[in-house]
Design a protein around this motif. Structure first.
Motif, PDB file in Angstrom:
ATOM      1  N   VAL A  79      25.186  32.784  -4.405  1.00 12.00           N
ATOM      2  CA  VAL A  79      25.945  33.841  -3.724  1.00 12.00           C
ATOM      3  C   VAL A  79      26.080  35.067  -4.627  1.00 12.00           C
ATOM      4  CG1 VAL A  79      28.201  34.432  -2.758  1.00 12.00           C
ATOM      5  CG2 VAL A  79      27.172  32.213  -2.249  1.00 12.00           C
ATOM      6  N   VAL A  80      26.378  34.845  -5.896  1.00  9.60           N
ATOM      7  CA  VAL A  80      26.523  35.961  -6.837  1.00  9.60           C
ATOM      8  C   VAL A  80      25.198  36.720  -6.976  1.00  9.60           C
ATOM      9  CG1 VAL A  80      26.917  36.530  -9.274  1.00  9.60           C
ATOM     10  CG2 VAL A  80      28.446  34.946  -8.100  1.00  9.60           C
ATOM     11  N   MET A  81      24.096  35.995  -7.080  1.00  9.18           N
ATOM     12  CA  MET A  81      22.795  36.655  -7.236  1.00  9.18           C
ATOM     13  C   MET A  81      22.403  37.433  -5.982  1.00  9.18           C
ATOM     14  SD  MET A  81      21.746  36.318 -10.257  1.00  9.18           S
ATOM     15  CE  MET A  81      20.115  36.961 -10.023  1.00  9.18           C
ATOM     16  N   ILE A  82      22.731  36.931  -4.808  1.00 11.83           N
ATOM     17  CA  ILE A  82      22.427  37.654  -3.573  1.00 11.83           C
ATOM     18  C   ILE A  82      23.233  38.943  -3.512  1.00 11.83           C
ATOM     19  CG2 ILE A  82      22.679  37.588  -1.058  1.00 11.83           C
ATOM     20  CD1 ILE A  82      21.872  34.623  -1.220  1.00 11.83           C
ATOM     21  N   VAL A  83      24.505  38.871  -3.869  1.00 17.84           N
ATOM     22  CA  VAL A  83      25.342  40.078  -3.876  1.00 17.84           C
ATOM     23  C   VAL A  83      24.803  41.088  -4.886  1.00 17.84           C
ATOM     24  CG1 VAL A  83      27.645  40.947  -4.456  1.00 17.84           C
ATOM     25  CG2 VAL A  83      27.406  38.914  -3.028  1.00 17.84           C
ATOM     26  N   LEU A  84      24.461  40.623  -6.080  1.00 14.61           N
ATOM     27  CA  LEU A  84      23.913  41.528  -7.092  1.00 14.61           C
ATOM     28  C   LEU A  84      22.567  42.124  -6.665  1.00 14.61           C
ATOM     29  CD1 LEU A  84      24.780  39.634 -10.398  1.00 14.61           C
ATOM     30  CD2 LEU A  84      25.842  41.711  -9.483  1.00 14.61           C
ATOM     31  N   ALA A  85      21.740  41.341  -5.984  1.00 13.10           N
ATOM     32  CA  ALA A  85      20.446  41.853  -5.523  1.00 13.10           C
ATOM     33  C   ALA A  85      20.632  42.928  -4.449  1.00 13.10           C
ATOM     34  CB  ALA A  85      19.597  40.709  -4.977  1.00 13.10           C
ATOM     35  N   VAL A  86      21.616  42.749  -3.584  1.00  7.16           N
ATOM     36  CA  VAL A  86      21.889  43.765  -2.555  1.00  7.16           C
ATOM     37  C   VAL A  86      22.385  45.051  -3.216  1.00  7.16           C
ATOM     38  CG1 VAL A  86      23.423  44.336  -0.626  1.00  7.16           C
ATOM     39  CG2 VAL A  86      22.278  42.124  -0.688  1.00  7.16           C
ATOM     40  N   ILE A  87      23.287  44.918  -4.182  1.00  5.25           N
ATOM     41  CA  ILE A  87      23.778  46.103  -4.899  1.00  5.25           C
ATOM     42  C   ILE A  87      22.632  46.796  -5.631  1.00  5.25           C
ATOM     43  CG2 ILE A  87      25.240  46.853  -6.820  1.00  5.25           C
ATOM     44  CD1 ILE A  87      27.215  44.626  -5.948  1.00  5.25           C
TER      45      ILE A  87
ATOM     46  N   VAL B 232       8.207  46.329  -9.760  1.00  7.24           N
ATOM     47  CA  VAL B 232       7.976  45.106 -10.522  1.00  7.24           C
ATOM     48  C   VAL B 232       9.221  44.220 -10.508  1.00  7.24           C
ATOM     49  CG1 VAL B 232       7.334  44.205 -12.788  1.00  7.24           C
ATOM     50  CG2 VAL B 232       6.293  46.306 -11.948  1.00  7.24           C
ATOM     51  N   ASP B 233      10.391  44.813 -10.349  1.00 11.64           N
ATOM     52  CA  ASP B 233      11.628  44.041 -10.322  1.00 11.64           C
ATOM     53  C   ASP B 233      11.642  43.034  -9.174  1.00 11.64           C
ATOM     54  OD1 ASP B 233      11.708  46.245  -8.565  1.00 11.64           O
ATOM     55  OD2 ASP B 233      13.898  46.181  -8.486  1.00 11.64           O
ATOM     56  N   LEU B 234      10.929  43.325  -8.099  1.00  8.51           N
ATOM     57  CA  LEU B 234      10.890  42.399  -6.964  1.00  8.51           C
ATOM     58  C   LEU B 234      10.142  41.110  -7.292  1.00  8.51           C
ATOM     59  CD1 LEU B 234      10.335  44.876  -4.017  1.00  8.51           C
ATOM     60  CD2 LEU B 234      12.462  43.837  -4.792  1.00  8.51           C
ATOM     61  N   PHE B 235       9.243  41.148  -8.284  1.00  5.42           N
ATOM     62  CA  PHE B 235       8.538  39.932  -8.699  1.00  5.42           C
ATOM     63  C   PHE B 235       9.462  38.951  -9.413  1.00  5.42           C
ATOM     64  CE2 PHE B 235       4.776  42.726  -8.367  1.00  5.42           C
ATOM     65  CZ  PHE B 235       4.054  41.951  -7.482  1.00  5.42           C
ATOM     66  N   VAL B 236      10.610  39.424  -9.837  1.00  5.76           N
ATOM     67  CA  VAL B 236      11.599  38.561 -10.479  1.00  5.76           C
ATOM     68  C   VAL B 236      12.718  38.212  -9.502  1.00  5.76           C
ATOM     69  CG1 VAL B 236      13.295  38.419 -12.335  1.00  5.76           C
ATOM     70  CG2 VAL B 236      11.097  39.507 -12.757  1.00  5.76           C
ATOM     71  N   ILE B 237      13.217  39.207  -8.795  1.00  6.72           N
ATOM     72  CA  ILE B 237      14.378  39.014  -7.932  1.00  6.72           C
ATOM     73  C   ILE B 237      14.072  38.092  -6.759  1.00  6.72           C
ATOM     74  CG2 ILE B 237      15.987  40.203  -6.391  1.00  6.72           C
ATOM     75  CD1 ILE B 237      15.771  42.619  -8.290  1.00  6.72           C
ATOM     76  N   VAL B 238      12.998  38.343  -6.047  1.00  3.20           N
ATOM     77  CA  VAL B 238      12.703  37.570  -4.840  1.00  3.20           C
ATOM     78  C   VAL B 238      12.437  36.090  -5.142  1.00  3.20           C
ATOM     79  CG1 VAL B 238      11.116  37.341  -2.886  1.00  3.20           C
ATOM     80  CG2 VAL B 238      11.961  39.595  -3.552  1.00  3.20           C
ATOM     81  N   PRO B 239      11.572  35.745  -6.095  1.00  2.00           N
ATOM     82  CA  PRO B 239      11.377  34.310  -6.371  1.00  2.00           C
ATOM     83  C   PRO B 239      12.646  33.624  -6.882  1.00  2.00           C
ATOM     84  CG  PRO B 239       9.585  35.557  -7.311  1.00  2.00           C
ATOM     85  CD  PRO B 239      10.602  36.547  -6.852  1.00  2.00           C
ATOM     86  N   LEU B 240      13.453  34.343  -7.656  1.00  2.00           N
ATOM     87  CA  LEU B 240      14.695  33.766  -8.155  1.00  2.00           C
ATOM     88  C   LEU B 240      15.648  33.445  -7.010  1.00  2.00           C
ATOM     89  CD1 LEU B 240      16.439  33.059 -10.638  1.00  2.00           C
ATOM     90  CD2 LEU B 240      17.285  35.397 -10.543  1.00  2.00           C
ATOM     91  N   ILE B 241      15.803  34.359  -6.083  1.00  2.00           N
ATOM     92  CA  ILE B 241      16.702  34.119  -4.955  1.00  2.00           C
ATOM     93  C   ILE B 241      16.158  33.037  -4.041  1.00  2.00           C
ATOM     94  CG2 ILE B 241      17.639  35.181  -2.854  1.00  2.00           C
ATOM     95  CD1 ILE B 241      18.131  37.681  -4.496  1.00  2.00           C
ATOM     96  N   VAL B 242      14.867  33.021  -3.808  1.00  2.00           N
ATOM     97  CA  VAL B 242      14.277  31.972  -2.961  1.00  2.00           C
ATOM     98  C   VAL B 242      14.472  30.600  -3.595  1.00  2.00           C
ATOM     99  CG1 VAL B 242      12.076  31.074  -2.094  1.00  2.00           C
ATOM    100  CG2 VAL B 242      12.626  33.485  -1.830  1.00  2.00           C
ATOM    101  N   THR B 243      14.279  30.500  -4.893  1.00  2.00           N
ATOM    102  CA  THR B 243      14.476  29.224  -5.592  1.00  2.00           C
ATOM    103  C   THR B 243      15.929  28.782  -5.534  1.00  2.00           C
ATOM    104  OG1 THR B 243      12.656  29.770  -7.079  1.00  2.00           O
ATOM    105  CG2 THR B 243      14.157  28.028  -7.775  1.00  2.00           C
ATOM    106  N   LEU B 244      16.846  29.706  -5.799  1.00  2.00           N
ATOM    107  CA  LEU B 244      18.265  29.355  -5.738  1.00  2.00           C
ATOM    108  C   LEU B 244      18.682  28.940  -4.331  1.00  2.00           C
ATOM    109  CD1 LEU B 244      19.816  32.102  -8.028  1.00  2.00           C
ATOM    110  CD2 LEU B 244      19.782  29.649  -8.458  1.00  2.00           C
ATOM    111  N   LEU B 245      18.170  29.633  -3.322  1.00  2.00           N
ATOM    112  CA  LEU B 245      18.482  29.246  -1.937  1.00  2.00           C
ATOM    113  C   LEU B 245      17.946  27.858  -1.614  1.00  2.00           C
ATOM    114  CD1 LEU B 245      17.933  32.507   0.124  1.00  2.00           C
ATOM    115  CD2 LEU B 245      20.026  31.171  -0.033  1.00  2.00           C
ATOM    116  N   ALA B 246      16.733  27.568  -2.047  1.00  5.95           N
ATOM    117  CA  ALA B 246      16.147  26.257  -1.776  1.00  5.95           C
ATOM    118  C   ALA B 246      16.954  25.143  -2.439  1.00  5.95           C
ATOM    119  CB  ALA B 246      14.699  26.227  -2.256  1.00  5.95           C
TER     120      ALA B 246
END
Length: 72
Positions: free
Chosen positions: A15-23, A44-58
């Motif tokens: 939840v914290v990472m999703i909020v930070l990614a939206v900000i 390039v930041d999306l190559f880190v943010i998106v896989p991290l959030i997908v992994t945490l969600l899974a």
């Protein structure tokens, strides 16, 4: 019978990472509007943010479904 589930550290972190990614995304979009000449920037930041959030969600979804099966 309804049982109370305990929230895990990974779920809170998700939840914290999703909020930070939206900000972060809102700030990047604002930066793009203030600097129209730099429209060819590679995100390039999306190559880190998106896989991290997908992994945490899974992992969070797996924990939620596993906890439901263990309590039966």
């Amino acid at each position: 019978m309804a049982t109370k589930r305990k929230i895990t550290f990974v779920q809170i972190l998700t939840v914290v990472m999703i909020v930070l990614a939206v900000i972060w995304e809102k700030n990047v979009q604002e930066w793009f509007t203030l600097n129209p000449g730099k429209a060819d920037i590679h995100r390039v930041d999306l190559f880190v943010i998106v896989p991290l959030i997908v992994t945490l969600l899974a992992v969070s979804i797996f924990q939620l479904t596993r906890k439901g099966d263990e309590q039966r």
